[in-house]
Design a protein around this motif. Structure first.
Motif, mmCIF file in Angstrom:
data_model
loop_
_atom_site.group_PDB
_atom_site.id
_atom_site.type_symbol
_atom_site.label_atom_id
_atom_site.label_comp_id
_atom_site.label_asym_id
_atom_site.label_seq_id
_atom_site.Cartn_x
_atom_site.Cartn_y
_atom_site.Cartn_z
ATOM 1 N N ALA B 88 0.838 -1.187 0.000
ATOM 2 C CA ALA B 88 0.000 0.000 0.000
ATOM 3 C C ALA B 88 0.869 1.231 0.000
ATOM 4 C CB ALA B 88 -0.902 0.010 1.228
ATOM 5 N N MET B 89 0.611 2.156 -0.910
ATOM 6 C CA MET B 89 1.429 3.348 -0.968
ATOM 7 C C MET B 89 1.085 4.333 0.144
ATOM 8 S SD MET B 89 1.527 4.171 -4.994
ATOM 9 C CE MET B 89 2.992 5.193 -4.832
ATOM 10 N N THR B 90 -0.125 4.207 0.679
ATOM 11 C CA THR B 90 -0.578 5.156 1.704
ATOM 12 C C THR B 90 -1.371 4.424 2.778
ATOM 13 O OG1 THR B 90 -2.603 5.535 0.473
ATOM 14 C CG2 THR B 90 -0.788 7.043 0.052
ATOM 15 N N CYS B 103 -9.525 14.564 1.387
ATOM 16 C CA CYS B 103 -8.464 14.150 0.474
ATOM 17 C C CYS B 103 -8.950 14.124 -0.971
ATOM 18 C CB CYS B 103 -7.947 12.773 0.867
ATOM 19 S SG CYS B 103 -6.591 12.231 -0.179
ATOM 20 N N ILE B 104 -8.180 14.786 -1.835
ATOM 21 C CA ILE B 104 -8.605 14.853 -3.230
ATOM 22 C C ILE B 104 -7.837 13.899 -4.127
ATOM 23 C CG2 ILE B 104 -9.379 17.235 -3.095
ATOM 24 C CD1 ILE B 104 -6.719 18.130 -4.175
ATOM 25 N N ILE B 105 -6.928 13.160 -3.535
ATOM 26 C CA ILE B 105 -6.134 12.260 -4.375
ATOM 27 C C ILE B 105 -6.356 10.790 -4.047
ATOM 28 C CG2 ILE B 105 -4.323 13.978 -4.746
ATOM 29 C CD1 ILE B 105 -2.628 12.430 -2.710
ATOM 30 N N THR B 107 -8.657 8.537 -4.628
ATOM 31 C CA THR B 107 -9.005 7.611 -5.704
ATOM 32 C C THR B 107 -7.842 7.462 -6.678
ATOM 33 O OG1 THR B 107 -10.018 9.327 -7.061
ATOM 34 C CG2 THR B 107 -11.443 8.195 -5.511
ATOM 35 N N GLY B 108 -7.180 8.565 -6.954
ATOM 36 C CA GLY B 108 -6.034 8.514 -7.844
ATOM 37 C C GLY B 108 -4.935 7.637 -7.285
ATOM 38 N N ILE B 109 -4.639 7.843 -6.014
ATOM 39 C CA ILE B 109 -3.628 7.021 -5.358
ATOM 40 C C ILE B 109 -4.033 5.557 -5.394
ATOM 41 C CG2 ILE B 109 -2.667 6.449 -3.095
ATOM 42 C CD1 ILE B 109 -1.264 8.774 -4.207
ATOM 43 N N ARG B 111 -5.575 4.084 -7.727
ATOM 44 C CA ARG B 111 -5.242 3.520 -9.041
ATOM 45 C C ARG B 111 -3.758 3.208 -9.148
ATOM 46 N NH1 ARG B 111 -8.937 7.267 -10.927
ATOM 47 N NH2 ARG B 111 -7.393 8.674 -11.797
ATOM 48 N N VAL B 112 -2.925 4.118 -8.684
ATOM 49 C CA VAL B 112 -1.485 3.865 -8.747
ATOM 50 C C VAL B 112 -1.123 2.636 -7.925
ATOM 51 C CG1 VAL B 112 0.800 4.858 -8.491
ATOM 52 C CG2 VAL B 112 -1.165 6.352 -8.789
ATOM 53 N N SER B 115 -1.891 -0.476 -9.732
ATOM 54 C CA SER B 115 -0.925 -0.771 -10.784
ATOM 55 C C SER B 115 0.326 -1.397 -10.208
ATOM 56 C CB SER B 115 -0.544 0.515 -11.522
ATOM 57 O OG SER B 115 -1.683 1.083 -12.116
ATOM 58 N N ILE B 116 0.789 -0.836 -9.110
ATOM 59 C CA ILE B 116 2.017 -1.360 -8.517
ATOM 60 C C ILE B 116 1.785 -2.754 -7.964
ATOM 61 C CG2 ILE B 116 3.617 -1.041 -6.597
ATOM 62 C CD1 ILE B 116 3.684 1.879 -7.234
#
Ligand code: SF4
Ligand code: SF4
Lengths: 139, 139
Positions: B88-90, B103-105, B107-109, B111-112, B115-116
């Motif tokens: 998990a990146m976060t 938090c506005i990112i 959903t974007g996070i 997706r990343v 992918s990872i």
DNA sequence: TCGAAAAGCACCGAAATAGTGCTAAAATAC
DNA sequence: GTATTTTAGCACTATTTCGGTGCTTTTCGA
């Protein structure tokens, strides 16, 4: 767990915010009020991004930060590199490692690292924003 | 920098080594001599991998560890999860985060991170080994 | 019964990270 | 020119994570 640091996370949030306010100077105060982030820490992060040239700043009343280029041209990899250093899963991908001589996974790890780098280079700050968010990104 | 911990790195090295010695029990002593790793630490790592069922152990003279399944069936993601926890990146990708509201990112996070995760699930321990996979490497 | 090996537990020290304090410099407004 | 707002720069502390180790117990083979 391959975690992003808070610095990167806050930085990406702020950049995403700036992306939603194209060409407008936004102060740290404004950004932290909106995003509920630790003010001094975000200030530090934006300074780094400013030095690195991804945002530009003006001081004084009405000042703040804005993106230098459009968010579509700003890959996540760039941001992470600025705030954390090179995207590397292991030492040998960035500096040298004294185990290289006996290491049997170095080339393999190299491939994985490249793949992850690609993911982060292909995705931009613009894509972080939820599809129909705040404002259009037209310049 | 999205670094792997040493535990994961050592774990992957050991697993790759075991992959090059199919069905054979290899002791910690043997592995660390070959790979030049800190003995006690690798022992700890292999214990964790054993508890998690990716390797099996026998004690006593001639004992050691060996892979339970073939290395082709062991994705890197599995190893990293065992040794470091969820990929998990976060925070929000693993537990919860008190900033989620503003938090506005996220959903974007998300997706990343997916992918990872995919990169790490698609690559197996077998693929870590340099080209001539099954070839015993030492001598 | 002895020695080789894993299993379990607990701990320490070092390094990375998160976060803060303070002062200076620039831009603006009066 | 003075006050105010805001970034720039630097240094520092506290906390957490991580790398690494010590020691005892259990299991197995000879
Ligand atoms: S992958 Fe091998 S060479 Fe690279 S840092 Fe890890 S141990 Fe060193
Ligand atoms: S991405 Fe947003 S919600 Fe997820 S952990 Fe970071 S701040 Fe919290």
């Amino acid at each position: 767990m391959l975690r992003l640091t808070r610095r990167s996370e806050y930085g990406l949030m702020a950049l995403a915010y700036l992306a939603s306010r194209p060409r407008e100077y936004c102060s740290v105060r404004e950004i932290v009020e909106e995003l509920k982030l630790p003010k001094r820490l975000l200030a530090e992060v934006l300074k780094d991004l400013s030095r690195a040239g991804t945002v530009e700043a003006t001081r004084g009343p009405g000042g703040g930060y804005r993106l230098v280029r459009s968010a579509e041209e700003l890959p996540l990899a760039r941001v992470v590199e600025i705030l954390e250093g090179p995207v590397a899963m292991t030492d040998c991908m960035a500096q040298t490692c004294e185990l290289e001589a006996s290491c049997i996974i170095q080339t393999g790890i190299g491939r994985v690292t490249s793949s992850i780098r690609n993911v982060l280079e292909d995705m931009t700050v613009a894509e972080l924003l939820p599809a129909s968010s705040e404002a259009p990104l037209a310049v």
